[in-house]
Enzyme design. Structure first.
Site, PDB file in Angstrom:
ATOM      1  N   LYS A  66     -32.966  17.189   6.907  1.00  0.00           N
ATOM      2  CA  LYS A  66     -33.811  17.210   8.104  1.00  0.00           C
ATOM      3  C   LYS A  66     -33.278  16.234   9.161  1.00  0.00           C
ATOM      4  O   LYS A  66     -33.098  16.589  10.328  1.00  0.00           O
ATOM      5  CB  LYS A  66     -35.255  16.835   7.739  1.00  0.00           C
ATOM      6  N   LYS A  95      -6.950   1.069  -3.845  1.00  0.00           N
ATOM      7  CA  LYS A  95      -6.609   0.532  -2.520  1.00  0.00           C
ATOM      8  C   LYS A  95      -6.718   1.628  -1.456  1.00  0.00           C
ATOM      9  O   LYS A  95      -7.289   1.432  -0.388  1.00  0.00           O
ATOM     10  CB  LYS A  95      -5.205  -0.058  -2.545  1.00  0.00           C
ATOM     11  N   THR A 150       0.863  -1.178   0.000  1.00  0.00           N
ATOM     12  CA  THR A 150       0.000   0.000   0.000  1.00  0.00           C
ATOM     13  C   THR A 150       0.900   1.228   0.000  1.00  0.00           C
ATOM     14  O   THR A 150       1.383   1.642   1.051  1.00  0.00           O
ATOM     15  CB  THR A 150      -0.928   0.006   1.225  1.00  0.00           C
TER      16      THR A 150
END
Lengths: 297, 297, 297, 297
Positions: free
Chosen positions: B240, B171, B95
C-alpha cells in the site's frame, strides 16, 4: 488545551496517552469504544462521533489505518469537519496519500478550519516511550499553535513548510527508504547465503559496519547538497563493484534485480561522461530523469 | 613478524603504517616507489618487486585497485607467488572478484603457500585511525596466524570460514548495500525535492530517523533468521505505502524505478498469499527465486 | 569449392547438407563422428580433427554450441587455425560472444587467414528447408569469397561491414528482441488470464493484430531514422495507457515488471519535456542514456 | 438500424463514416460540431448533446480520448445514459480504464440499458480502410445485437465474454505489447548502433527475420497452452545469450534495463530448476509470481 483524538489503534492509543499525560483536556473517539476505556479511567471523555470529539476542541488529532478510514472520519457523516469550530485545527497523523492530504487541506480551509499534516516515524513502542519523530506541515499559524502538542509526542519535530501534503511526501519517502533497504538486504542475504556465508556472520558485519556508523547520513548530505566532486569513490568504481556482485551472483544462481537496476544506472552515468563524479551522483542521474536539470560537470 | 606489503595506494599506505607501528619488520613494494618513502624513513625496507617483498616474509599483504593489478602482482612475472616461501601466507585485502579470489586460493595451494582473503570496510581516514572493519576467510591455520596482524589494522574482525572467496562475497555485498541505499536516497530526494520539500529538511528527517537508530539492524536480523511472523508491519501494508509513493511521484513526474521494483516484489508476495507476513519477507521472496526454498506460512 | 564443416549439431548438420547439395567438396568433423555418417554416404569425407577438416579447404565453417566449444575447435590443439591454409577463410556461424569473435578475428589475421562471422536466424527446420537468414561481417574480400556459400544456406543475407563481431552483435540483438517479446507476452497472458480472459482468445487477438501486420517494422523504422515527430501516438498517451495496465494489473494482483520499466521510461520522457514526441521516442531516451546524444525537440 | 455516434476525433470520424456507409440512420455529436459536417452532408443528423444522439437510437457508439471525456459524455449532464432508451445498447470503443468500464457496465444496467465494450486495434488509416480489428465483450444478447455494426467497422472481430471490461483488459494488453516491443527495439538499436552497426542494416535484418514470420505467434501459442517442453531452445540457453548481450553492451557502454530484467527472470528460472524447459517458460515464471500456480516439471 482542549484536545480531541480520533482513532485509538496501536499508534493512536499511546499518542493519546501522551497528550493526556501532558495535561490536556482530552476527548476521544474510536470505532470500538472499548479501546478508549483506559483513557477514560485517566480522565478522558468518550465522544459519540468524530464530530463530537472535534466539537469545542482547540485541536483534534486523527490517526487512522488508511485513506478510506481517514476520509470517512474527516469528511463523512458525523465527521471531524462537521464538529470542528472555526479557527480550530485538525492534525492528521495517518500515513495517507498526498492527494487525500490535499483534499483535506482544501475542505478544512473552505470550512474556516486549520489543517496540519503531522505523520510520525516510529513503532508503537516508540509512541509509548514518547520517542516518535514527527514531521509536520501546514499554515504557519496552525503549525505554531499545535507545536507544543507535537513536541509532547516524541523526541523531535521537523517542520516542513506551508503545504500540509509535504509532510505526507516525507513520511512516504521514509517508508520507501526502508523498503529499498529491505530489498537490498534481502538480495544481499540470498547472495551471501547461497555463496556459503552463514547469515549470522553477514549480520555481524552489517551491524558492525553499517548500523552504528554515519555512512548513510554522509551520502544523504552529498545528494542533498548536489556535491559530487571531488569523488571519494568514483562512479566508475561503483560500476565495477556492482558488476562484480552480478558476476558472482550469476555463478551462484541468485537473481538480484536491484543490483541490475543500480548497475544500469551506473553504466548510464559512465556512458554519459560522469564516470569521475562520486558514486553518490546517482542523485544527479535520477534528478535529471525527473526533469530537475543536468548533472554538474 | 616479518611482513611484506604490496600496493601503497590510499588504503594500502595507512594499512602498512599500522603494521609498522605494531612493531613488525616491514618490506614494502609499490609501482611508484616514491609512495613508500615515508615508511622507509620509519624503518621499512623497499623491495625491488612483489616477489622480493614476499621473499623471507611470514606474511605478505596486497592491496590493489582491481582484478588486473591484483592478478599481476600475485601471479605475474616477479609476482608474490614466486617469492613467497612454503607455509607463508598471502593476505589479499583488495576488493576483487570472487572468481579471482578462487584462482589465487588454488595457485597458492599448489605452491604450498597459504592464502587469506581479508578485504576491509572503511575509507582511508578509517585506515589511518585504525578504525577499519576486516572480514577474513581462508584455511583456519592461516587465518589464525595472521589474526594479530588483521586486528592491528582496525576496530574489529569477522572471520567467515575456510573458503577465502567468501570474504570477497561479503565485501561486495557490503558495497552493494551502499549502492542500493544510494539509489533509494537518490530517488527519495528527487521525489521530495520536486514535491516542494527542501533537501536540507528531508536530510534532517533522515538523519534523525534512520542514521542513529538500530532500524536496519533489526530488519537484517529478521531476514537472517527467516522470521517473518508475527508481522510488525504487514507485507500488504508495504504494498500500500509503496503504491502511494508511486502515485504521488507520478503526479510530480518523478520516475522511481527502485520503487517500481519493490512494489512489484510486494505485489507478487500478496498475489502468492504472503500478504500477512512481515514486510521484511522480501527476504523470503528473493530467496525462493534464488532456489533456496519456499517462504514459510 | 573445397569446404570444411566443423560441428554437426541440430543446426550444423542441415547446413552442411545444404553445402553438399550445392555441389561443394565437403570434409566434416564432429566430436561424435556418427552424426556425420549420412553426409559421408552422400560423398562427404570424415576428418580426424578440426585441423584436418580445415587442411586444404578454401573455406571452413564452424557451428558450435557456445564460447567454450567454439574456442576449442578454433584455437585449441588440432584446431581449425592449425590446419587452415594462408588466404583460406574460417566462417563462424555459432552464436558466440562479441569478445570471442574479436579474438578469433585477431588470431586468424595473425595466421594470414581470413575470418567471417556469419550467424544465422532460424530453427533447424529452417536450416533443413534452406530458409535461414544469414548476417555476415568481415573483411570485404573474405565476405565476397564466401557469399555464394552463405547464399546457398538460406533465403537471404545481410552483409554488415568489415568488423566480424558486428554480426554477433546483430545476432545477439535478435535473440534479445525475442526474449523481450516473450517477457511481454508472458506478462500480458498472466494479466489477461487472471482478469478472466481465455488465453486462446487473447492469442486470437495477438495473431490477428500483431503477427500478420507490419507494425513492428514501422516502429523499428521510426527508431532507426530517429524520426519521432509528428507523433502518430504521443509519448504522454503511452504513459497513460501503460499506467492503466498497471492500475488494472494491481487490482488483479499481477506483478508486471516490464510494464513498470516501460512506464518509468515514459514518465521520465514526460518529465524531461518530450511528452509530445511519438511514443517510439523510447529510442531517443535509451540512446541518450547510452551517451549517443540528446533527443530531438 | 438507428445509430448514434459520440466523439468524432481521428478514430471516431472514419468509424462513423463506415457505419453511415453501411446504410444505417446516423445521428452524431461532437464537442466541436464542425467535425461532423462531412457526415451531415452524407445524410447524418447533428445532435445537440450526447443524450440527444442516444435518444431513440437502437445503438449509440462513443469514441473519446480518455477516462475523463468518456465519463463526461456517458454519465455527465446531458450524457448518453440520460437519452438512451430501455433495452438500447451503448458501445464504448474508447481506450479507457478497466475500472471505468466496470462503472459504465453497472450504470447502464441500473438504467435498464445494455453496455458493450468494443475497443479497436488500428490507426486512423485502418479505420478509414475498414481494416480495424475489434475486440468486444458484454452481455451476449447485447453483443449479438451490435455484431453486424462491429463487423462493418473492420476486417475482424474477437468476442471475449460477458464481462465488458475484459475487452479493455485486452486492448490495454495490446498496447502494452507494443510498448514492450518498442523498449526492446530502442535498446537493440542503441546497442547495435554504438557497436558500429548501421541502423538501416539492423532494420533490414529485423524486417527480414521478424516482421514477416510467424515467430511471435508461435511463442504466444506456447505460453497460451502452457506447453514448455520439450524445449525448442532451452531456458538456460536464453540465459546464456542474454548474458552475452549484457556483456557486450557493458563494453559498449549501453545500459539495457529490459535485458537486465529478462536476464534476472531467466537466472531465477535456472536457480529454481527450470533450465531445461523452453525459454518461452517465462510464461510460467510470471504466472507463478501472479499466484496462478507452479511451473510444470
Amino acid at each position: 488545551m482542549k484536545v480531541g483524538f480520533v482513532g485509538l489503534g496501536n499508534m493512536g492509543l499511546p499518542m493519546a496517552k501522551s497528550l493526556l499525560g501532558a495535561g490536556h483536556a482530552l476527548t476521544v473517539w474510536n470505532r470500538s469504544p472499548a479501546r478508549g476505556e483506559p483513557l477514560v479511567k485517566q480522565g478522558a471523555r468518550m465522544a459519540s462521533s468524530p464530530a463530537d470529539a472535534a466539537r469545542g476542541a482547540d485541536v483534534v488529532f486523527s490517526m487512522l489505518a488508511d485513506d478510506v478510514a481517514a476520509e470517512a472520519v474527516s469528511l463523512g457523516a458525523q465527521g471531524i469537519i462537521e464538529g470542528l469550530g472555526k479557527g480550530a485545527v485538525h492534525v492528521s497523523s495517518s500515513t495517507i496519500s498526498v492527494a487525500l492530504s490535499q483534499r483535506l487541506t482544501d475542505a478544512h480551509a473552505s470550512a474556516g478550519q486549520g489543517y496540519v499534516a503531522a505523520p510520525v516515524f516510529g513503532r508503537p513502542e516508540a509512541a509509548e516511550a514518547k520517542q516518535l519523530w514527527v514531521v509536520a506541515a501546514g499554515a504557519q499559524v496552525d503549525v505554531e499553535r499545535v507545536k507544543p502538542l507535537l513536541e509532547s509526542l516524541g523526541r523531535g519535530l521537523t517542520v516542513l513548510g506551508e503545504h500540509a501534503s509535504m509532510a505526507n511526501v516525507v513520511k512516504l519517502s521514509g517508508n520507501f527508504l526502508i523498503a529499498s533497504m529491505l530489498e537490498a538486504l534481502a538480495e544481499a542475504f540470498a547472495f551471501t547465503r547461497k555463496s556459503g556465508v552463514e547469515p549470522r556472520q553477514f549480520l555481524e558485519v552489517f551491524q558492525s559496519v553499517f548500523a552504528s556508523s554515519p555512512i548513510f547520513a554522509n551520502y544523504a548530505r552529498a545528494i542533498a547538497e548536489e556535491r559530487y566532486s571531488p569523488a571519494g569513490f568514483a562512479l566508475r568504481l561503483g560500476l565495477k563493484d556492482v558488476g562484480l556482485v552480478l558476476e558472482a551472483a550469476r555463478a551462484a544462481e541468485v537473481p538480484m534485480p536491484l543490483a541490475s537496476l543500480v548497475r544500469d544506472q551506473y553504466l548510464g552515468g559512465v556512458a554519459q561522461g560522469h564516470g569521475d563524479l562520486d558514486w553518490s551522483a546517482l542523485g544527479a542521474l535520477v534528478a535529471e530523469r525527473a526533469g530537475l536539470g543536468r548533472p554538474p560537470r
